[in-house]
Write an enzyme that holds these catalytic residues in place. Structure first.
Site, PDB file in Angstrom:
ATOM      1  N   LYS A   1      48.218  46.816  35.267  1.00 46.51           N
ATOM      2  CA  LYS A   1      48.853  47.016  33.956  1.00 46.51           C
ATOM      3  C   LYS A   1      49.672  48.320  33.901  1.00 46.51           C
ATOM      4  O   LYS A   1      49.535  49.195  34.762  1.00 46.51           O
ATOM      5  CB  LYS A   1      47.760  47.007  32.877  1.00 46.51           C
ATOM      6  CG  LYS A   1      47.077  45.642  32.722  1.00 46.51           C
ATOM      7  CD  LYS A   1      46.074  45.640  31.563  1.00 46.51           C
ATOM      8  CE  LYS A   1      45.433  44.277  31.385  1.00 46.51           C
ATOM      9  NZ  LYS A   1      44.485  44.254  30.230  1.00 46.51           N
TER      10      LYS A   1
ATOM     11  N   TYR B   1      49.585  35.951  26.774  1.00 44.39           N
ATOM     12  CA  TYR B   1      48.397  36.261  25.981  1.00 44.39           C
ATOM     13  C   TYR B   1      48.287  35.374  24.735  1.00 44.39           C
ATOM     14  O   TYR B   1      47.599  35.745  23.780  1.00 44.39           O
ATOM     15  CB  TYR B   1      48.404  37.737  25.583  1.00 44.39           C
ATOM     16  CG  TYR B   1      47.894  38.675  26.668  1.00 44.39           C
ATOM     17  CD1 TYR B   1      46.601  38.531  27.191  1.00 44.39           C
ATOM     18  CD2 TYR B   1      48.674  39.705  27.156  1.00 44.39           C
ATOM     19  CE1 TYR B   1      46.120  39.384  28.176  1.00 44.39           C
ATOM     20  CE2 TYR B   1      48.197  40.576  28.140  1.00 44.39           C
ATOM     21  CZ  TYR B   1      46.922  40.401  28.642  1.00 44.39           C
ATOM     22  OH  TYR B   1      46.434  41.249  29.614  1.00 44.39           O
TER      23      TYR B   1
ATOM     24  N   PHE C   1      44.318  42.793  17.755  1.00 41.03           N
ATOM     25  CA  PHE C   1      44.953  43.694  18.707  1.00 41.03           C
ATOM     26  C   PHE C   1      46.146  43.060  19.419  1.00 41.03           C
ATOM     27  O   PHE C   1      46.744  43.686  20.303  1.00 41.03           O
ATOM     28  CB  PHE C   1      43.931  44.197  19.736  1.00 41.03           C
ATOM     29  CG  PHE C   1      43.220  43.116  20.505  1.00 41.03           C
ATOM     30  CD1 PHE C   1      43.830  42.482  21.576  1.00 41.03           C
ATOM     31  CD2 PHE C   1      41.921  42.743  20.170  1.00 41.03           C
ATOM     32  CE1 PHE C   1      43.174  41.488  22.287  1.00 41.03           C
ATOM     33  CE2 PHE C   1      41.255  41.755  20.879  1.00 41.03           C
ATOM     34  CZ  PHE C   1      41.896  41.123  21.941  1.00 41.03           C
TER      35      PHE C   1
ATOM     36  N   ARG D   1      36.634  39.633  38.845  1.00 38.22           N
ATOM     37  CA  ARG D   1      36.022  40.099  37.596  1.00 38.22           C
ATOM     38  C   ARG D   1      34.944  41.149  37.889  1.00 38.22           C
ATOM     39  O   ARG D   1      34.785  42.114  37.142  1.00 38.22           O
ATOM     40  CB  ARG D   1      35.402  38.930  36.801  1.00 38.22           C
ATOM     41  CG  ARG D   1      36.359  37.839  36.343  1.00 38.22           C
ATOM     42  CD  ARG D   1      37.319  38.209  35.243  1.00 38.22           C
ATOM     43  NE  ARG D   1      36.712  38.805  34.071  1.00 38.22           N
ATOM     44  CZ  ARG D   1      37.362  38.996  32.922  1.00 38.22           C
ATOM     45  NH1 ARG D   1      38.642  38.614  32.793  1.00 38.22           N
ATOM     46  NH2 ARG D   1      36.792  39.562  31.904  1.00 38.22           N
TER      47      ARG D   1
ATOM     48  N   THR E   1      35.621  44.831  30.046  1.00 41.46           N
ATOM     49  CA  THR E   1      36.894  45.054  29.350  1.00 41.46           C
ATOM     50  C   THR E   1      37.004  46.485  28.848  1.00 41.46           C
ATOM     51  O   THR E   1      38.045  47.134  29.002  1.00 41.46           O
ATOM     52  CB  THR E   1      37.005  44.077  28.160  1.00 41.46           C
ATOM     53  OG1 THR E   1      36.801  42.739  28.638  1.00 41.46           O
ATOM     54  CG2 THR E   1      38.364  44.183  27.479  1.00 41.46           C
TER      55      THR E   1
ATOM     56  N   ARG F   1      37.894  49.466  36.354  1.00 41.49           N
ATOM     57  CA  ARG F   1      38.062  49.981  34.992  1.00 41.49           C
ATOM     58  C   ARG F   1      37.257  51.254  34.758  1.00 41.49           C
ATOM     59  O   ARG F   1      37.720  52.163  34.062  1.00 41.49           O
ATOM     60  CB  ARG F   1      37.717  48.876  33.989  1.00 41.49           C
ATOM     61  CG  ARG F   1      38.849  47.841  33.891  1.00 41.49           C
ATOM     62  CD  ARG F   1      38.439  46.597  33.182  1.00 41.49           C
ATOM     63  NE  ARG F   1      39.580  45.767  32.779  1.00 41.49           N
ATOM     64  CZ  ARG F   1      39.477  44.540  32.304  1.00 41.49           C
ATOM     65  NH1 ARG F   1      38.280  43.973  32.183  1.00 41.49           N
ATOM     66  NH2 ARG F   1      40.550  43.850  31.954  1.00 41.49           N
TER      67      ARG F   1
ATOM     68  N   ASN G   1      43.467  49.204  30.080  1.00 37.90           N
ATOM     69  CA  ASN G   1      42.324  49.114  30.989  1.00 37.90           C
ATOM     70  C   ASN G   1      42.713  48.697  32.407  1.00 37.90           C
ATOM     71  O   ASN G   1      41.914  48.117  33.144  1.00 37.90           O
ATOM     72  CB  ASN G   1      41.238  48.213  30.388  1.00 37.90           C
ATOM     73  CG  ASN G   1      41.727  46.808  30.125  1.00 37.90           C
ATOM     74  OD1 ASN G   1      42.862  46.467  30.440  1.00 37.90           O
ATOM     75  ND2 ASN G   1      40.869  45.980  29.550  1.00 37.90           N
TER      76      ASN G   1
ATOM     77  N   HIS H   1      44.276  43.149  34.723  1.00 35.07           N
ATOM     78  CA  HIS H   1      43.935  41.829  34.179  1.00 35.07           C
ATOM     79  C   HIS H   1      43.383  40.988  35.316  1.00 35.07           C
ATOM     80  O   HIS H   1      43.829  41.114  36.461  1.00 35.07           O
ATOM     81  CB  HIS H   1      45.181  41.123  33.623  1.00 35.07           C
ATOM     82  CG  HIS H   1      44.956  39.650  33.383  1.00 35.07           C
ATOM     83  ND1 HIS H   1      44.397  39.185  32.225  1.00 35.07           N
ATOM     84  CD2 HIS H   1      45.148  38.568  34.186  1.00 35.07           C
ATOM     85  CE1 HIS H   1      44.269  37.856  32.317  1.00 35.07           C
ATOM     86  NE2 HIS H   1      44.726  37.461  33.493  1.00 35.07           N
TER      87      HIS H   1
ATOM     88  N   GLU I   1      47.830  30.746  35.150  1.00 34.90           N
ATOM     89  CA  GLU I   1      48.432  32.090  35.173  1.00 34.90           C
ATOM     90  C   GLU I   1      49.269  32.313  36.435  1.00 34.90           C
ATOM     91  O   GLU I   1      50.346  32.926  36.372  1.00 34.90           O
ATOM     92  CB  GLU I   1      47.328  33.140  35.033  1.00 34.90           C
ATOM     93  CG  GLU I   1      46.679  33.091  33.655  1.00 34.90           C
ATOM     94  CD  GLU I   1      45.479  34.015  33.487  1.00 34.90           C
ATOM     95  OE1 GLU I   1      44.916  34.041  32.383  1.00 34.90           O
ATOM     96  OE2 GLU I   1      45.101  34.708  34.456  1.00 34.90           O
TER      97      GLU I   1
END
Ligand code: ADP
Ligand code: MG
Length: 140
Positions: A11, A51, A59, A87, A93, A104, A114, A117, A128
């Site tokens: 990100k 998203y 948010f 993950r 998150t 993270r 964070n 993704h 995706e």
């Protein structure tokens, strides 16, 4: 267990701090192989579409603004049970809840910024990956 693929984004908070290599090293050390990668500036429409599942969340607008605030690196990762492996190394998150040694915990600035993704299921991974990559851009 099978070798599968997942989709990852480094990100804007991470690209801004020159952490593309640092994040990718953690992914690779977790047993994931980068089989496609490109640095892009997402458009507002692209981020909103990506998203869309979160469009009713409070948010959402901030998240879209954040995701277009700088370049991102979109990647396809391959490995044993890739969705779970990714993950696991990403962490929770909210970095405040993320385990030691996760991306993270190590790098994230906030619950929004964070750093990474990762797809949450094999089905969403395929959606995706197809959203950002043509088949010939993935070289396993
Ligand atoms: P994850 O990225 O861990 O799968 P979600 O799918 O729930 O998390 O949320 C998507 C992204 O939206 C998060 O990675 C984070 O950037 C942002 N986000 C989630 N929850 C919040 C929140 N409460 N406030 C601000 N941003 C959030
Ligand atoms: Mg998610």
């Amino acid at each position: 267990m099978a070798v599968t693929r997942t989709f990852s984004i480094i990100k804007p908070d991470a690209t801004r701090r020159n952490l593309t290599g640092g994040v990718t090293k953690m992914l690779e050390d977790a047993g994931l192989r980068v089989v496609a990668s490109k640095r892009i500036q997402m458009t507002k429409e692209q981020a909103e579409g990506f998203y869309a599942v979160h469009s009713e969340r409070p948010f959402f607008n901030d998240l879209v603004s954040f995701m277009i605030s700088g370049p991102v690196v979109v990647q396809v990762l391959e490995g044993e049970d890739a969705v779970k492996a990714n993950r696991d190394i990403m962490g929770a998150t909210n970095p405040a809840d993320a385990a030691e040694g996760t991306i993270r915990k190590t790098y994230a600035e906030s619950i929004e910024a964070n750093s990474v993704h990762g797809s949450d299921s094999d089905e969403n991974a395929k959606i995706e990956i197809d959203y950002f990559f043509k088949p010939e851009e993935i070289v396993g």
